[in-house]
Design a protein around this motif. Structure first.
Motif, short mmCIF file in Angstrom:
data_model
loop_
_atom_site.label_atom_id
_atom_site.label_comp_id
_atom_site.label_asym_id
_atom_site.label_seq_id
_atom_site.Cartn_x
_atom_site.Cartn_y
_atom_site.Cartn_z
N PRO A 99 -45.44 -16.93 -15.24
CA PRO A 99 -45.47 -17.07 -14.29
C PRO A 99 -47.10 -16.59 -14.28
O PRO A 99 -47.03 -14.72 -13.50
CB PRO A 99 -44.46 -16.02 -14.22
CG PRO A 99 -44.42 -15.54 -14.16
CD PRO A 99 -43.42 -16.74 -14.24
N LEU A 119 -25.11 -27.43 -10.32
CA LEU A 119 -25.70 -26.16 -9.92
C LEU A 119 -26.59 -25.60 -11.03
O LEU A 119 -27.64 -25.01 -10.76
CB LEU A 119 -24.61 -25.16 -9.57
CG LEU A 119 -23.82 -25.48 -8.29
CD1 LEU A 119 -22.57 -24.62 -8.21
CD2 LEU A 119 -24.69 -25.27 -7.06
N ARG A 120 -26.18 -25.79 -12.29
CA ARG A 120 -27.01 -25.36 -13.42
C ARG A 120 -28.34 -26.09 -13.40
O ARG A 120 -29.40 -25.52 -13.66
CB ARG A 120 -26.25 -25.64 -14.72
CG ARG A 120 -27.02 -25.29 -15.98
CD ARG A 120 -26.89 -23.82 -16.28
NE ARG A 120 -27.36 -23.53 -17.63
CZ ARG A 120 -28.52 -22.94 -17.91
NH1 ARG A 120 -29.34 -22.60 -16.95
NH2 ARG A 120 -28.86 -22.70 -19.15
N CYS A 121 -28.31 -27.39 -13.11
CA CYS A 121 -29.55 -28.17 -13.01
C CYS A 121 -30.44 -27.67 -11.89
O CYS A 121 -31.67 -27.60 -12.03
CB CYS A 121 -29.22 -29.65 -12.78
SG CYS A 121 -28.62 -30.51 -14.23
N LEU A 122 -29.85 -27.33 -10.75
CA LEU A 122 -30.64 -26.86 -9.61
C LEU A 122 -31.34 -25.55 -9.95
O LEU A 122 -32.53 -25.36 -9.64
CB LEU A 122 -29.74 -26.68 -8.40
CG LEU A 122 -30.43 -26.19 -7.11
CD1 LEU A 122 -31.56 -27.12 -6.71
CD2 LEU A 122 -29.41 -26.07 -5.97
N VAL A 123 -30.62 -24.63 -10.58
CA VAL A 123 -31.22 -23.36 -10.98
C VAL A 123 -32.38 -23.61 -11.95
O VAL A 123 -33.45 -23.00 -11.84
CB VAL A 123 -30.18 -22.44 -11.62
CG1 VAL A 123 -30.83 -21.21 -12.25
CG2 VAL A 123 -29.15 -21.99 -10.58
N ALA A 124 -32.18 -24.51 -12.90
CA ALA A 124 -33.23 -24.81 -13.87
C ALA A 124 -34.42 -25.51 -13.22
O ALA A 124 -35.56 -25.34 -13.66
CB ALA A 124 -32.67 -25.67 -15.00
N SER A 125 -34.20 -26.28 -12.16
CA SER A 125 -35.31 -26.95 -11.46
C SER A 125 -36.16 -25.96 -10.68
O SER A 125 -37.36 -26.13 -10.53
CB SER A 125 -34.76 -28.02 -10.52
OG SER A 125 -34.07 -29.02 -11.23
N VAL A 126 -35.51 -24.91 -10.17
CA VAL A 126 -36.23 -23.89 -9.41
C VAL A 126 -37.04 -22.97 -10.34
O VAL A 126 -38.09 -22.45 -9.96
CB VAL A 126 -35.22 -23.06 -8.57
CG1 VAL A 126 -35.88 -21.83 -7.97
CG2 VAL A 126 -34.63 -23.93 -7.48
N SER A 127 -36.57 -22.80 -11.55
CA SER A 127 -37.16 -21.82 -12.47
C SER A 127 -38.66 -22.00 -12.72
O SER A 127 -39.41 -21.03 -12.67
CB SER A 127 -36.41 -21.83 -13.80
OG SER A 127 -35.09 -21.39 -13.63
N PRO A 128 -39.16 -23.23 -13.00
CA PRO A 128 -40.60 -23.34 -13.26
C PRO A 128 -41.44 -23.02 -12.04
O PRO A 128 -42.56 -22.50 -12.18
CB PRO A 128 -40.78 -24.80 -13.69
CG PRO A 128 -39.58 -25.51 -13.17
CD PRO A 128 -38.47 -24.51 -13.20
N VAL A 129 -40.95 -23.31 -10.84
CA VAL A 129 -41.69 -22.96 -9.63
C VAL A 129 -41.80 -21.44 -9.51
O VAL A 129 -42.86 -20.89 -9.22
CB VAL A 129 -41.00 -23.56 -8.39
CG1 VAL A 129 -41.73 -23.14 -7.12
CG2 VAL A 129 -40.95 -25.08 -8.49
N PHE A 130 -40.68 -20.77 -9.76
CA PHE A 130 -40.68 -19.31 -9.70
C PHE A 130 -41.63 -18.72 -10.73
O PHE A 130 -42.47 -17.88 -10.42
CB PHE A 130 -39.25 -18.79 -9.95
CG PHE A 130 -39.13 -17.30 -9.95
CD1 PHE A 130 -38.82 -16.62 -8.79
CD2 PHE A 130 -39.34 -16.56 -11.10
CE1 PHE A 130 -38.71 -15.23 -8.77
CE2 PHE A 130 -39.22 -15.17 -11.11
CZ PHE A 130 -38.91 -14.52 -9.94
N THR A 131 -41.53 -19.18 -11.97
CA THR A 131 -42.35 -18.62 -13.04
C THR A 131 -43.83 -18.90 -12.83
O THR A 131 -44.67 -18.02 -13.00
CB THR A 131 -41.90 -19.18 -14.40
OG1 THR A 131 -40.50 -18.94 -14.57
CG2 THR A 131 -42.66 -18.53 -15.53
N GLY A 132 -44.17 -20.14 -12.45
CA GLY A 132 -45.57 -20.47 -12.20
C GLY A 132 -46.15 -19.68 -11.04
O GLY A 132 -47.29 -19.21 -11.09
#
Length: 496
Positions: free
Chosen positions: A22, A182-195
């Motif tokens: 991030p 829901l697993r896909c949605l969590v994974a889609s949010v992850s790079p935004v959070f980390t970046g």
């Protein structure tokens, strides 16, 4: 929040950041940085007190303004101690630890839950794979969020979204298709959070050595999660149902959100606040600008390319153990060897090596990092295999210096998008690398596949090292010097 931050040599974690993890405005009054003879070699200057990193905020709290300097100041902490001396980083670190443990447990528990509901090994494996696949989509299409909105708001919102998704997973009536979505949605949010978190660290720690060490600590946590996270998940699954174990992760996401909301300051957005315009267009435009810059593109590829090949032995650990006649206990050791090497190298580079040395070793260590995989060509036994994997993990030592080069190369107004794209690409190439290794192992012996990955990876990395060296020369000032004004809170280090 799932934060698989970049960790090319130790598996798909932060992203840790897995890979789930991030700068403040320039100060015209700050003293110019010392000139360097080579853009990739930093000059060490006097280390500021870590408390200065808390003063980056142009509007510090009244309590902070009113603090009087101590009559006899204590010696300035150095290394990792200096990073932990920054209050806001402690909140970010604790939030990362909680969310990462939650993600590891939820990955394991959700895989078990899907298998219990369907009896299908394919759907169970797909549940785990879906942690990788949406990264490229989320990191590319939503990257603009990282610069368009205040960082704290983005981080807290991402954690709350993940908590909500996991809470719905726990409901008994949620179908398997809903669990996968829901697993896909969590994974889609992850790079935004980390970046966003990666970019926010430059606000909290400055752009110099404190930032580098802070990123290092988050990676160490991510690698450590590989060693203990699945063990914790196994214990929980022995005591609770799969849904019960997933329920615990709701609490970890909520605790992470609370730590970030009340433990960090509310800073303005990098691009001037909540402006109008299409988010998708802004995200794609930012990605084009980042990838069009030769220097940034080369540095980004230096994160990605070794990661593409180094995952082969982990992806094929089970078939390789079977090939040489090892049991389940030995398989666990094979999975742990590379993270152990990565953690040891990261700790040594951060605690012992000076910033100037860390910068000097980036290219040679990156070039040699995949060489240990060539030992697989001799079909080694247990001991030599563990040595090869540990040495491949040690090869990740180049990343700590590369972090500094990358943050120096990316303009502040693009930093959130660039780091989101970096995270998304890193997770994507690891997923591709695992897939290609598995495909090749369908036709070739496992030991040859891993050795071949090492050979091809070394060649590709050498070509990339040459490109990075070329961009360093191309971007150096004509007189061989480089002066750049940095935030006065952290002027430890300069690099190309």
């Amino acid at each position: 929040m799932p934060s698989n931050s970049p960790s090319p040599a130790g598996g798909p974690r932060d992203a840790a950041d897995t890979p789930h993890g991030p700068t403040s405005p320039r100060d015209p009054s700050a003293a110019p940085r010392a000139a360097t003879a080579h853009p990739a070699e930093p000059v060490q200057v006097s280390a500021p007190s870590p408390e200065r990193a808390d003063l980056i905020d142009p509007k510090p709290s009244p309590a902070l303004r009113d603090q009087a300097p101590a009559a006899s100041p204590e010696p300035t902490p150095r290394g990792y101690r200096a990073v932990f001396a920054v209050r806001e980083f402690r909140a970010v670190f604790a939030a990362h630890l909680l969310s990462l443990l939650g993600v590891v447990v939820s990955e394991l528990a959700l895989t078990v839950l899907v298998y219990d509901l369907t009896g299908s090994p394919l759907l169970s494996a797909l549940t785990f794979a879906l942690g990788f696949l949406p990264y490229l989509v989320g990191g590319t299409l939503f990257a603009g969020v990282a610069d368009r909105y205040p960082a704290r708001r983005v981080l807290v919102t991402c954690d709350l979204i993940c908590a909500g998704c996991v809470a719905v997973m726990v409901l008994p009536g949620t179908p398997v298709g809903g669990l996968l979505a829901l697993r896909c949605l969590v994974a889609s949010v992850s790079p935004v959070f980390t970046g966003t978190r990666m970019a926010a660290l430059t606000d909290i720690l400055g752009e110099g050595d404190l930032y580098v060490l802070g990123r290092s600590l988050l990676r160490i946590v991510s690698q450590s999660a590989l060693l203990i996270g699945f063990g914790v998940g196994g214990v929980l699954l022995a005591a609770l149902s799969a849904r019960g174990a997933i329920t615990i992760t709701v609490g970890t996401f909520l605790c992470s959100a609370a730590l970030l909301r009340f433990g960090t300051r509310d800073r303005p957005a990098r691009t001037g606040g909540d402006r109008g315009g299409a988010l998708l267009k802004e995200s794609l435009a930012g990605a084009r600008v980042v990838l069009a810059d030769r220097r940034i593109r080369a540095l980004m590829l230096l994160f990605w390319v070794p990661a593409l090949f180094v995952v082969a032995p982990e992806a094929l650990a089970a078939p390789y153990a079977d090939e040489i006649g090892l049991g389940p206990a030995a398989l666990g050791l094979l999975m742990c060897a590379m993270p152990v090497g990565h953690i040891a190298a990261e700790l040594y580079a951060g605690a012992v090596l000076a910033p100037r040395i860390r910068s000097r070793i980036v290219l040679p260590v990156a070039a040699a990092g995949l060489l240990p995989l060539l030992l697989y060509g001799f079909r080694p036994g247990m001991v030599l295999t563990l040595v090869a994997l540990a040495l491949a993990g040690v090869g990740a030592a180049y990343i700590i210096g590369l972090d500094q080069w990358f943050v120096d190369a990316v303009p502040e107004e693009l930093r959130g998008r660039a780091m989101t794209l970096l995270t998304a690409g890193l997770m994507t190439v690891q997923g591709i690398g695992m897939t290609l290794a598995g495909l090749a192992a369908e036709f070739l012996p496992v030991h040859r596949v891993v050795a071949g990955s090492g050979v091809i990876g070394v060649v590709c990395t050498l070509l990339l090292v040459r490109e990075v060296s070329g961009t360093a020369r191309a971007t150096a000032p004509a007189d061989g010097s480089r002066t750049e004004v940095r935030d006065g809170a952290d002027q430890h280090m300069t690099s190309g």
